[in-house]
Write a protein that holds these residues in place. Structure first.
Motif, PDB file in Angstrom:
ATOM      1  N   ASP B 464       0.827  -1.212   0.000  1.00 22.65           N
ATOM      2  CA  ASP B 464       0.000   0.000   0.000  1.00 22.65           C
ATOM      3  C   ASP B 464       0.857   1.256   0.000  1.00 22.65           C
ATOM      4  N   LYS B 465       1.863   1.225   0.829  1.00 20.71           N
ATOM      5  CA  LYS B 465       2.732   2.382   0.947  1.00 20.71           C
ATOM      6  C   LYS B 465       3.412   2.652  -0.392  1.00 20.71           C
ATOM      7  N   LEU B 466       3.885   1.553  -1.000  1.00 17.22           N
ATOM      8  CA  LEU B 466       4.575   1.692  -2.279  1.00 17.22           C
ATOM      9  C   LEU B 466       3.639   2.263  -3.334  1.00 17.22           C
ATOM     10  N   ARG B 467       2.408   1.716  -3.363  1.00 11.87           N
ATOM     11  CA  ARG B 467       1.452   2.168  -4.362  1.00 11.87           C
ATOM     12  C   ARG B 467       1.149   3.655  -4.158  1.00 11.87           C
ATOM     13  N   GLY B 474       3.571  10.187  -9.397  1.00 13.73           N
ATOM     14  CA  GLY B 474       3.405   9.954 -10.831  1.00 13.73           C
ATOM     15  C   GLY B 474       4.436   9.010 -11.406  1.00 13.73           C
ATOM     16  N   LEU B 475       5.151   8.327 -10.536  1.00 13.02           N
ATOM     17  CA  LEU B 475       6.198   7.439 -11.031  1.00 13.02           C
ATOM     18  C   LEU B 475       5.662   6.062 -11.412  1.00 13.02           C
ATOM     19  N   GLN B 476       4.343   5.863 -11.174  1.00 10.68           N
ATOM     20  CA  GLN B 476       3.737   4.606 -11.599  1.00 10.68           C
ATOM     21  C   GLN B 476       3.967   4.404 -13.097  1.00 10.68           C
ATOM     22  N   SER B 477       3.945   5.516 -13.846  1.00 13.65           N
ATOM     23  CA  SER B 477       4.111   5.391 -15.295  1.00 13.65           C
ATOM     24  C   SER B 477       5.527   4.935 -15.649  1.00 13.65           C
ATOM     25  N   PHE B 478       6.483   5.308 -14.806  1.00  8.06           N
ATOM     26  CA  PHE B 478       7.864   4.837 -15.021  1.00  8.06           C
ATOM     27  C   PHE B 478       7.926   3.322 -14.818  1.00  8.06           C
ATOM     28  N   ILE B 479       7.276   2.851 -13.753  1.00  7.39           N
ATOM     29  CA  ILE B 479       7.262   1.409 -13.475  1.00  7.39           C
ATOM     30  C   ILE B 479       6.532   0.664 -14.590  1.00  7.39           C
ATOM     31  N   LYS B 481       6.334   1.268 -17.615  1.00  9.39           N
ATOM     32  CA  LYS B 481       7.069   1.174 -18.870  1.00  9.39           C
ATOM     33  C   LYS B 481       8.099   0.049 -18.866  1.00  9.39           C
ATOM     34  N   LEU B 482       8.457  -0.431 -17.680  1.00  9.23           N
ATOM     35  CA  LEU B 482       9.420  -1.537 -17.603  1.00  9.23           C
ATOM     36  C   LEU B 482       8.731  -2.821 -18.058  1.00  9.23           C
ATOM     37  N   PRO B 483       9.490  -3.723 -18.693  1.00 12.36           N
ATOM     38  CA  PRO B 483       8.857  -4.911 -19.282  1.00 12.36           C
ATOM     39  C   PRO B 483       7.983  -5.705 -18.310  1.00 12.36           C
ATOM     40  N   LYS B 484       8.408  -5.890 -17.085  1.00  9.44           N
ATOM     41  CA  LYS B 484       7.583  -6.660 -16.153  1.00  9.44           C
ATOM     42  C   LYS B 484       7.209  -5.853 -14.923  1.00  9.44           C
ATOM     43  N   GLY B 485       7.175  -4.544 -15.070  1.00  7.41           N
ATOM     44  CA  GLY B 485       6.796  -3.692 -13.944  1.00  7.41           C
ATOM     45  C   GLY B 485       7.769  -3.839 -12.794  1.00  7.41           C
ATOM     46  N   LEU B 486       7.212  -3.952 -11.589  1.00  7.34           N
ATOM     47  CA  LEU B 486       8.053  -4.051 -10.394  1.00  7.34           C
ATOM     48  C   LEU B 486       8.875  -5.328 -10.371  1.00  7.34           C
ATOM     49  N   GLU B 532      13.459  13.339 -17.043  1.00  8.61           N
ATOM     50  CA  GLU B 532      13.646  14.611 -16.377  1.00  8.61           C
ATOM     51  C   GLU B 532      12.303  15.222 -15.992  1.00  8.61           C
ATOM     52  N   LYS B 533      11.351  15.123 -16.921  1.00  9.84           N
ATOM     53  CA  LYS B 533      10.016  15.680 -16.646  1.00  9.84           C
ATOM     54  C   LYS B 533       9.363  14.952 -15.489  1.00  9.84           C
ATOM     55  N   MET B 534       9.454  13.615 -15.529  1.00  8.20           N
ATOM     56  CA  MET B 534       8.863  12.819 -14.449  1.00  8.20           C
ATOM     57  C   MET B 534       9.473  13.197 -13.123  1.00  8.20           C
ATOM     58  N   LEU B 535      10.810  13.363 -13.149  1.00  9.55           N
ATOM     59  CA  LEU B 535      11.519  13.676 -11.920  1.00  9.55           C
ATOM     60  C   LEU B 535      11.071  15.031 -11.380  1.00  9.55           C
ATOM     61  N   GLU B 536      10.958  15.999 -12.272  1.00 12.31           N
ATOM     62  CA  GLU B 536      10.529  17.321 -11.862  1.00 12.31           C
ATOM     63  C   GLU B 536       9.184  17.255 -11.136  1.00 12.31           C
ATOM     64  N   HIS B 537       8.302  16.485 -11.752  1.00  8.79           N
ATOM     65  CA  HIS B 537       6.972  16.330 -11.181  1.00  8.79           C
ATOM     66  C   HIS B 537       7.044  15.642  -9.818  1.00  8.79           C
ATOM     67  N   ALA B 538       7.800  14.568  -9.759  1.00 11.66           N
ATOM     68  CA  ALA B 538       7.904  13.793  -8.521  1.00 11.66           C
ATOM     69  C   ALA B 538       8.538  14.625  -7.417  1.00 11.66           C
ATOM     70  N   VAL B 539       9.543  15.429  -7.788  1.00 13.37           N
ATOM     71  CA  VAL B 539      10.203  16.272  -6.797  1.00 13.37           C
ATOM     72  C   VAL B 539       9.196  17.236  -6.192  1.00 13.37           C
ATOM     73  N   ALA B 540       8.446  17.872  -7.077  1.00 14.96           N
ATOM     74  CA  ALA B 540       7.463  18.848  -6.601  1.00 14.96           C
ATOM     75  C   ALA B 540       6.471  18.184  -5.650  1.00 14.96           C
ATOM     76  N   ALA B 541       6.035  16.964  -6.010  1.00 11.05           N
ATOM     77  CA  ALA B 541       5.036  16.274  -5.197  1.00 11.05           C
ATOM     78  C   ALA B 541       5.586  15.855  -3.845  1.00 11.05           C
ATOM     79  N   SER B 542       6.824  15.394  -3.831  1.00 11.35           N
ATOM     80  CA  SER B 542       7.317  14.811  -2.582  1.00 11.35           C
ATOM     81  C   SER B 542       7.944  15.844  -1.663  1.00 11.35           C
ATOM     82  N   PHE B 543       8.279  17.013  -2.194  1.00  7.39           N
ATOM     83  CA  PHE B 543       8.858  18.036  -1.340  1.00  7.39           C
ATOM     84  C   PHE B 543       7.805  18.674  -0.451  1.00  7.39           C
TER      85      PHE B 543
END
Lengths: 586, 603
Positions: B464-467, B474-479, B481-486, B532-543
């Protein structure tokens, strides 16, 4: 022995042809060596005869102290002969194997430097290094100690058995009964030992790698307090390593006592049956003692058989690999064509040029038609759009289809590969320098370059001042044992190396990206204005670099998306996006 | 070929160092039983193998030799008994030998594993002062080659030392027992053989060292040529490289031939001594038989013992150099074990007092330099409120990362204090402190396992925490994109992650640990636009709502932070929001303008 020839794919004769000429060339040396070896064996087999004679004469009470003294002198002089002969066979035969090793090593290197890029994609540096060390060692072992042991074992066994038979055929039979068992035993065990030992080596490599990665990321490990996790990981690997070592030990523990055991069983049979033969007066006690001495002698060649078989088999496998490597041929084969004598500028024409890397499907370049005329050309585009590939094709590193790439109106396939390269200086993406002095590294582009030329090139590459600040200036050693240079310094040094040879075309494949923007711009401006170069092709992401070019090509997914100069491209969406991004960021 | 001992920079251990021996022995204590059993087995094997020729002698003298007074059946009977005894002894030698090898390997490996684990654990406790000075390669050598070297001593050396010394001793006793004068004559060979073998192994070691050096040169040249092959080919220097390589191989051949010559000279000499000994026994021993001082059987036994006699002598001298290099390795290992960290960690459980960790951070007059002469930070004063996000901006070497190093207490400041919630960071246990600070570093540690395992590391799995984290940032989209996800295995399903993906992964990893203070050290090398875009977004969200630092290399990522701090040459030169700083004629504005020039290619 059928295992020697298990791989039918490459036929044995042509594989052996790698080493055969050497055997022929050194046949007198080898003949003398093996002659000495056989002599040693024979003398060693005769010595027990003298011992037997002595023991017999003592038993029959016919011995006198003079006869014994003579016996001693004979034995010592025979031993002295053995020393001399042994010296010679070692020097001749083992020396030969070293010469052979050098010869193959040199041939391998000469072959490798002739190969093209597709070859280096198939054979990684690590593999080639391994071939050059492990395989050559195996071949050297097989042709040196392997051959010696084989001949030695053969002679000792046959003559030793002959002598034993001459004393008593019956007793010989008893003595030899366990011997085949020994040969089989060592053969099987040592083969298994080999595979298990390889496993140990792998485990060792894993441990090393684990320790290396952990320690090089130590700051992160400590920041995340992962010490415990890493300790557990390391402990797991350690346990595995201990276990695989034990697996080896079990075989080793069996192998060496097994030879003693089987030798001793033979001795036991001889003692019993020989004893009876002496009692029944079929053989004399002296003969009995000599027989036992021969038996001791046979233990070593019997053990050697298994060992030799392994060494030779390994040597053959390695030889086969080397053969495969030596049989590789470059795909990029040029013709014999050359340019007219005072040719200085290159004019490339790409005509529907497409390219994909060997053994892959994905097209890197698709249908490119382009004239690359003398002048200053810049290429840009996303990562993977084919910029570097285009440079490499111009450099003839990869094969191109007929009629797709012309240089000065001649199909590049008709030109000698070196002919085009003679006119190109190249600065690749990844800078590679040699562990030599700075002056040497620059002069690599033009051997025999004068000090003046070297300094001039260094100045043009904006590195001269920094070189002078180094402890030994241009004589400073770089690389592992020398000074460590920064990425930017390395790139500028590589640029100096390219500049010193004053070739008419300079290709810079994103090779200045570690230098700050201002310096790069300044260096390039000087190059352009110096008129030393008919053409400069530069791959870059930096707008201020692109601005300088007469012509800019934008590559997108292997196609030319646009071309023109800086002002012409302003209207192109790609180029405009670049400029717009600048403005929004500000 | 035998290994005449690995040694680093030609350093040889001092065999007479008693302290070193004592310390090595303390590690053996755990496996004392196994080691003592191995020694007992050694004794048993030695006695048994020495009895074999003796038995043969008895058989010859008493039963086989024709001049005995017994009748044939008694002789046969006697021979049979001896054969049974012989068989039993042979069995003992075999079983004993096998057990001993396995036992010693087990004990030796276990001890070495213990040493290795201890050393590894110890190295992990050392601080950055230490790692700053040490090269990783050398530390790895301690853990691998040096430990391996010590192990050599346990298996090959300790056994053979015992076996050989015992055997030599036993042979001598028997020889003296049989015939004192003949034995005395044989004694002459001992110093001779020792001298010869030691002399030989000393030269041999030198030759091997030269060969190894040349191998290193050869391989170095080859590796370099292979990496630079395109340069060699483009500049058409194949011929020059070949010539150089041939020079190196010729040198290698010369060194090898020297070694072959040395071996050719020395190897036959031991056998020569053996033959000389046999001749002497025959001459002198034969005389003794004539004078009736010696029996024929004893003479035969003498001859057999001589064969057993020279082999251990040769072995012993070879082992000597192995012991020497093992001692050198042991010394280096112990030296490393004795190195203690300069940072003093404290233990709360001992103190009883526990301080809470919150987001209020205070840098108070911080001076620091990695070495004493060159200060990197020159008086930093900075207060950061809980929940504030701060960007550190400055040229390379200005001291941005150093501030973070001090905050996570990789080093202690030379002057001044850093406080979290009014408590000096030195008063927190390191583990506690670092558990509250999540640093996303440039150096990204990825091990070959699933992406999931790389994220959770040593933490318990909480889906749950991970999800929640993945959705929030917004990093779910990064995961996705990987062939088998997590479950994607790095190194198998994907060869390697790109720099951008690695940075995203380590971002998730840091958030999963739920840090009170978040630190992002941006990757310097350009990462792909999408990441880079994803990171920017994630940084803003987690800060949001977290005390956070960002060390920015691309200025576009930091405009949203609460405060930008510009550091130059170890001093804070200006601070304020993006708009404030852009409005004035600030250093920051220059940075921004300059940064624009080296924008990567846009999408």
């Amino acid at each position: 022995m059928s295992l020697f020839f298990s791989n039918k794919n490459t036929d044995l004769q042509s594989v052996l042809h790698i080493i055969f000429p050497l055997f022929q060339k050194y046949k007198i040396r080898l003949f003398t060596g093996f002659f000495a070896l056989v002599c040693v064996d024979l003398i060693q087999l005769v010595i027990p005869k003298f011992i037997k004679h002595g023991v017999d004469s003592l038993a029959q009470k016919s011995a006198t102290s003079t006869s014994l003294l003579w016996l001693g002198i004979i034995i010592i002089s025979a031993a002295a002969c053995v020393v001399l002969l042994r010296f010679w066979w070692r020097l001749l035969i083992i020396g030969f194997s070293r010469i052979l090793e050098k010869d193959i090593r040199d041939r391998l290197f000469s072959h490798i430097v002739k190969m093209d890029q597709p070859f280096f994609e198939r054979w990684k540096t690590g593999d080639l290094m391994a071939h050059a060390s492990n395989d050559l060692n195996a071949i050297q072992m097989a042709c040196g100690m392997g051959l010696v042991a084989a001949v030695d074992a053969l002679v000792l066994t046959s003559v030793g058995i002959g002598f034993m038979v001459s004393i008593s055929p019956r007793l010989t039979l008893f003595a030899l009964m366990p011997m085949p068992l020994l040969a089989i035993c060592t053969r099987i065990l040592s083969a298994r030992l080999h595979t298990r030992f390889n496993l140990v080596q792998e485990q060792f490599a894993l441990i090393t790698e684990f320790a290396r990665t952990t320690l090089s990321s130590i700051q992160l490990i400590q920041a995340y307090t992962l010490e415990k996790m890493q300790k557990q990981g390391f402990a797991r690997l350690g346990k595995k390593y201990v276990k695989s070592n034990l697996n080896v030990a079990v075989i080793q523990g069996a192998l060496f006592p097994a030879s003693t055991l089987i030798g001793n069983i033979g001795m036991l049979l001889v003692l019993y049956n020989g004893g009876i033969l002496v009692m029944t007066e079929v053989i004399t006690i002296g003969e009995f003692v000599a027989f036992i001495t021969y038996m001791y002698m046979l233990i070593w060649p019997m053990m050697a058989v298994g060992w030799v078989a392994n060494i030779i088999q390994r040597g053959m496998t390695s030889l086969r690999r080397i053969y495969r490597l030596l049989n590789e041929q470059p795909i990029v084969i040029g013709g014999t064509g050359t340019f007219p004598a005072n040719q200085i500028s290159l004019h490339f024409s790409c005509r529907h040029l497409s390219f994909c890397y060997p053994e892959t499907q994905r097209k890197i370049l698709t249908d490119i038609s382009l004239e690359i005329e003398p002048g200053h050309l810049a290429i840009t585009g996303r990562t993977g759009s084919g910029k570097s590939t285009l440079c490499k094709l111009l450099l003839r590193m990869y094969p191109v289809e007929r009629g797709c790439l012309l240089c000065n109106q001649i199909d590049v396939n008709d030109l000698a590969v070196n002919e085009i390269r003679k006119y190109i200086a190249y600065l690749p993406q990844e800078t590679t320098l040699f562990s030599e002095t700075i002056a040497h590294n620059i002069a690599f582009g033009k051997p025999g370059a004068s000090r003046l030329e070297i300094e001039e090139a260094a100045r043009a590459a904006a590195i001269h001042e920094e070189i002078l600040q180094l402890p030994e200036g241009y004589a400073t050693l770089i690389g592992e044992r020398g000074v460590r240079l920064s990425g930017g310094q390395r790139q500028r040094l590589a640029l100096a190396r390219a500049l010193v040879c004053k070739r008419s075309l300079l290709i810079i494949d994103d090779g200045l990206n570690a230098i700050d923007v201002e310096t790069e711009q300044q260096v390039l401006q000087n190059l352009v204005s110096s008129k030393n170069y008919q053409s400069i092709i530069i791959v870059s992401h930096r707008i201020n670099v692109l601005q300088l070019a007469d012509n800019i090509i934008i590559l997108d997914q292997g196609e030319v998306a646009a071309q023109g100069n800086h002002s012409q491209l302003q209207e192109h969406p790609f180029y405009r996006a670049m400029v717009e991004k600048q403005q929004t960021d500000a | 070929m035998r290994n005449y001992g690995y040694s680093e920079e030609g350093h040889q251990g001092n065999i007479k160092d008693v302290h070193l021996w004592r310390r090595i022995l303390t590690y053996c204590r755990q496996h004392a039983k196994a080691l003592w059993s191995a020694i007992a087995l050694s004794l048993l094997i030695t006695v048994a193998s020495l009895m074999l020729p003796k038995l043969m002698q008895v058989a010859i003298d008493n039963f086989i030799a024709p001049q005995t007074s017994l009748d044939l059946s008694q002789r046969l009977e006697g021979l049979r008994n001896i054969i049974i005894g012989y068989g039993i002894l042979v069995g003992i030698v075999f079983c004993g030998g096998f057990t001993q090898v396995v036992l010693l390997e087990w004990a030796g490996q276990s001890i070495m594993d213990h040493v290795r684990q201890k050393l590894f654990a110890h190295i992990l406790t050392l601080d950055m002062y230490f790692f700053h000075e040490q090269r990783v390669g050398q530390l790895v050598t301690r853990l691998t080659n040096d430990v391996q070297n010590m192990h050599e001593m346990f298996t090959s050396v300790m056994v053979t030392l015992f076996n050989d010394v015992l055997k030599l001793f036993g042979i001598f006793c028997l020889l003296y027992y049989m015939n004192g004068r003949l034995a005395l004559l044989m004694t002459v060979f001992i110093p001779l053989a020792f001298w010869l073998t030691f002399y030989f192994s000393r030269i041999a070691r030198e030759k091997f060292r030269k060969i190894r050096t040349q191998v290193a040169v050869l391989n170095g040249f080859l590796a370099e040529s292979l990496t630079a092959i395109n340069i060699i080919q483009v500049f058409n220097r194949q011929q020059t490289s070949r010539q150089k390589y041939f020079e190196h191989t010729s040198e290698y051949l010369k060194k090898n031939i020297e070694q072959v010559r040395l071996f050719a000279k020395f190897m036959p000499l031991t056998d020569f001594m053996n033959s000389t000994a046999v001749a002497l026994i025959l001459w002198y021993g034969g005389g003794e038989i004539i004078r009736s001082q010696l029996s024929l059987g004893e003479l035969v036994a003498f001859l057999s013992y001589m064969r057993l006699f020279f082999q251990p002598l040769r072995e012993l001298s070879q082992k000597y150099s192995i012991v020497q290099s093992a001692m050198a390795s042991a010394e280096r290992i112990f030296q490393l074990l004795d190195t203690s960290p300069r940072l003093k960690d404290i233990d709360w459980s001992a103190q009883g007092a526990q301080h809470p960790i919150d987001g209020d951070i205070q840098f108070d007059g911080i001076w620091f330099g990695y070495n004493q002469e060159v200060p990197v930070l020159k008086g930093i004063d900075l207060n950061i409120k809980s929940g504030e996000s701060v960007a550190l901006v400055g040229a390379t070497g200005s001291g941005k990362s150093t501030m973070i190093h001090l905050l996570a207490r990789f080093y202690d400041p030379d002057q001044g204090t850093i406080r979290i919630q009014e408590t000096d960071v030195r008063d927190f246990p390191l583990k506690e402190l670092r558990n509250h600070i999540g640093i996303i570093m440039q150096d990204i540690f990825i091990f070959p396992d699933t992406v999931l395992a790389n994220i959770i590391l040593d933490q318990p799995l909480d889906q749950d925490k991970l999800r929640a984290i993945l959705n929030q940032t917004g990093l779910q989209s990064f995961i996705d994109k990987l062939p088998k996800g997590l479950e994607t295995v790095i190194g198998e399903d994907v060869k390697d992650l790109s720099v951008g993906e690695k940075q995203l992964l380590s971002f998730v990893r840091a958030l999963y640990r739920d840090p009170t203070i978040l630190v992002l050290d941006e990757a310097t090398s350009s990462i792909d636009v999408e990441s880079e875009k994803m990171l920017e977004h994630a940084v803003a969200a987690s800060f949001r709502g977290r005390t956070s630092f960002i060390i920015a290399h691309r200025l576009s990522t930091i405009r949203k932070v609460d405060r930008i701090i510009v550091i130059d040459n170890g001093i804070i030169v200006e601070q304020g929001t993006h708009d404030q700083l852009m409005a004035s004629d600030s250093v920051y504005r220059k940075f921004v303008n300059f940064d624009l020039q080296k924008q990567p290619f846009p999408s």
